[in-house]
Design a protein around this motif. Structure first.
Motif, PDB file in Angstrom:
ATOM      1  N   UNK A 133     -46.233  49.103  32.295  1.00 40.38           N
ATOM      2  CA  UNK A 133     -47.327  49.593  31.464  1.00 40.38           C
ATOM      3  C   UNK A 133     -48.635  49.004  31.980  1.00 40.38           C
ATOM      4  N   UNK A 134     -49.601  49.871  32.248  1.00 38.43           N
ATOM      5  CA  UNK A 134     -50.936  49.451  32.697  1.00 38.43           C
ATOM      6  C   UNK A 134     -51.961  49.960  31.692  1.00 38.43           C
ATOM      7  N   UNK A 135     -53.088  49.258  31.520  1.00 41.03           N
ATOM      8  CA  UNK A 135     -54.086  49.681  30.534  1.00 41.03           C
ATOM      9  C   UNK A 135     -54.992  50.811  31.008  1.00 41.03           C
ATOM     10  N   UNK A 136     -54.992  51.112  32.312  1.00 41.60           N
ATOM     11  CA  UNK A 136     -55.919  52.115  32.841  1.00 41.60           C
ATOM     12  C   UNK A 136     -55.389  52.676  34.151  1.00 41.60           C
ATOM     13  N   UNK A 138     -43.028  55.352  37.562  1.00 46.00           N
ATOM     14  CA  UNK A 138     -42.524  54.412  36.564  1.00 46.00           C
ATOM     15  C   UNK A 138     -43.648  53.668  35.848  1.00 46.00           C
ATOM     16  N   UNK A 139     -44.892  54.019  36.169  1.00 45.47           N
ATOM     17  CA  UNK A 139     -46.034  53.318  35.570  1.00 45.47           C
ATOM     18  C   UNK A 139     -46.678  54.199  34.505  1.00 45.47           C
ATOM     19  N   UNK A 140     -46.732  53.700  33.283  1.00 49.33           N
ATOM     20  CA  UNK A 140     -47.390  54.401  32.181  1.00 49.33           C
ATOM     21  C   UNK A 140     -48.748  53.777  31.917  1.00 49.33           C
ATOM     22  N   UNK A 141     -49.751  54.610  31.694  1.00 46.77           N
ATOM     23  CA  UNK A 141     -51.076  54.124  31.297  1.00 46.77           C
ATOM     24  C   UNK A 141     -51.162  54.202  29.781  1.00 46.77           C
ATOM     25  N   UNK A 142     -51.268  53.029  29.151  1.00 46.81           N
ATOM     26  CA  UNK A 142     -51.333  52.946  27.691  1.00 46.81           C
ATOM     27  C   UNK A 142     -52.554  52.109  27.319  1.00 46.81           C
ATOM     28  N   UNK A 143     -53.485  52.650  26.548  1.00 43.97           N
ATOM     29  CA  UNK A 143     -54.717  51.919  26.228  1.00 43.97           C
ATOM     30  C   UNK A 143     -54.481  50.779  25.250  1.00 43.97           C
ATOM     31  N   UNK A 144     -55.423  49.866  25.229  1.00 44.10           N
ATOM     32  CA  UNK A 144     -55.434  48.853  24.179  1.00 44.10           C
ATOM     33  C   UNK A 144     -55.819  49.545  22.870  1.00 44.10           C
ATOM     34  N   UNK A 145     -55.031  49.373  21.806  1.00 42.07           N
ATOM     35  CA  UNK A 145     -55.282  50.160  20.586  1.00 42.07           C
ATOM     36  C   UNK A 145     -56.469  49.654  19.771  1.00 42.07           C
ATOM     37  N   UNK A 185     -50.697  54.461  19.426  1.00 40.85           N
ATOM     38  CA  UNK A 185     -50.331  53.706  20.619  1.00 40.85           C
ATOM     39  C   UNK A 185     -48.955  53.071  20.451  1.00 40.85           C
ATOM     40  N   UNK A 186     -48.668  52.548  19.265  1.00 38.38           N
ATOM     41  CA  UNK A 186     -47.347  51.963  19.022  1.00 38.38           C
ATOM     42  C   UNK A 186     -46.250  52.999  19.234  1.00 38.38           C
ATOM     43  N   UNK A 187     -46.480  54.222  18.772  1.00 37.54           N
ATOM     44  CA  UNK A 187     -45.475  55.271  18.952  1.00 37.54           C
ATOM     45  C   UNK A 187     -45.212  55.542  20.429  1.00 37.54           C
ATOM     46  N   UNK A 188     -46.233  55.396  21.257  1.00 37.72           N
ATOM     47  CA  UNK A 188     -46.036  55.595  22.696  1.00 37.72           C
ATOM     48  C   UNK A 188     -45.108  54.534  23.263  1.00 37.72           C
TER      49      UNK A 188
END
Length: 353
Positions: A138-141, A157-164, A335-338
């Protein structure tokens, strides 16, 4: 779901953006009722190796942050004793990722890696080994995802997930006195506040007020520059401010300017955009801030002080807002659901192996 986090250092050891990001996820999972464990270096008094706090169980795998060897030797067995459904490690230090991978094998659980990218991504041998171990990263950007791919990690295999962010908190916070432009960041060598000050100086013949949030070693330099540019009477340096104070300012502001040279994820820009601000981002190679404004009507990307000045003028023609529902997909619950969706996918894949 039982989730075991691996992070030698926590927010109780040191307050950093990386520690804050993972702590938010830990708190969200605990609030949702999941069984959350954190394998870390002890930060509490007494001889107990476990601490229960706010619905989270902390396991003191070692007693000293410098004792990486003991932490990594004990970690796989601690993870096996927890019996997690998912293991979620932070990327720093890389030795703990390799040890967590051993723990994942013993526990029969998928390994997720949170790679914040704060301070850049080291291309050393251990980091390259760590990049190849997890089931998902998981990466933030997108910026940090690119850095990780350059280490040899599989981009798929890398997901971009923002800081909520907390959109309920934004709606519940009352705006303060109106201001035209706001900037928020630690005022250090990468803040690049001078770009904004020089841009604003070009508009000294117009009516505007600006608010600067944050403190740091370069604050006296920026205050002196504002005086030299003869715009100090229109600037308010408020120093440090808590989250509610920041939101109140963002909801009262028309424009948020992001000019920092380095930024793995523009947390304050996101809060400000959700609070209705028009976003103006000065592009830099080591900043991901432009990712939040690309393709948005209320966002501008600039590459020079002249362009920044023009963007401030154009932004002035847009309507004032104190909330922007377009950013509700960045809310803490969304974001938690992601994360939970990826955890479930990881568990299903692990059972098929």
């Amino acid at each position: 779901m039982r989730v075991a986090f691996v992070s030698m250092e926590t927010g109780s050891h040191r307050d950093t953006e990386a520690n804050d990001r993972i702590q938010r996820l830990i708190a969200l999972l605990a609030e949702r009722g999941h069984d959350v464990h954190v394998c870390c270096v002890s930060f509490w008094d007494g001889e107990s190796v476990r601490l229960e706090r706010d619905g989270v169980t902390y396991h003191g795998v070692a007693d000293d942050l410098d004792d990486r060897r003991s932490f990594c030797l004990r970690l796989p067995f601690t993870l096996r004793s927890i019996g997690p459904d998912v293991i979620h490690a932070t990327a720093e230090p890389p030795e703990q990722v390799l040890a967590a991978n051993g723990g994942a094998t013993l526990a029969g659980a998928p390994l997720f890696l949170e790679w914040d990218g704060e301070g850049g991504v080291d291309d050393g041998r251990l980091y390259r080994l760590a990049a190849g171990r997890p089931n998902r990263i998981v990466a933030p950007s997108r910026l940090v995802r690119t850095w990780i791919r350059e280490l040899g990690a599989d981009g798929d295999l890398i997901d971009v997930v923002p800081t909520p962010i907390d959109t309920d908190l934004i709606r519940e916070t009352e705006p303060t006195d109106r201001t035209d432009v706001v900037y928020a960041r630690r005022l250090d060598e990468d803040a690049n506040l001078e770009s904004l000050l020089l841009g604003l100086a070009e508009l000294r013949d117009r009516e505007w007020e600006a608010t600067i949030i944050g403190d740091g070693p370069e604050r006296p330099t920026y205050e002196r520059l504002a005086r030299d540019l003869r715009i100090d009477d229109r600037l308010t340096f408020v120093g440090e401010a808590d989250r509610e104070e920041r939101i109140a300012i963002y909801r009262s502001a028309h424009v948020f300017a992001q000019t920092a040279r380095r930024c793995v994820f523009p947390t304050e820009l996101l809060w400000a955009l959700a609070a209705g601000c028009v976003g103006i981002v000065e592009y830099h190679a080591d900043s991901s801030a432009h990712e939040l404004v690309e393709g948005r009507d209320r966002g501008f990307r600039t590459t020079s002080e002249d362009e920044l000045t023009d963007a401030i003028l154009e932004a002035g023609a847009l309507e004032y807002r104190d909330y922007e529902p377009a950013f509700e997909s960045f809310d803490r619950e969304a974001v938690l659901e992601r994360y939970l969706r990826r955890y479930r996918d990881g568990r299903a894949t692990e059972r098929l192996v």
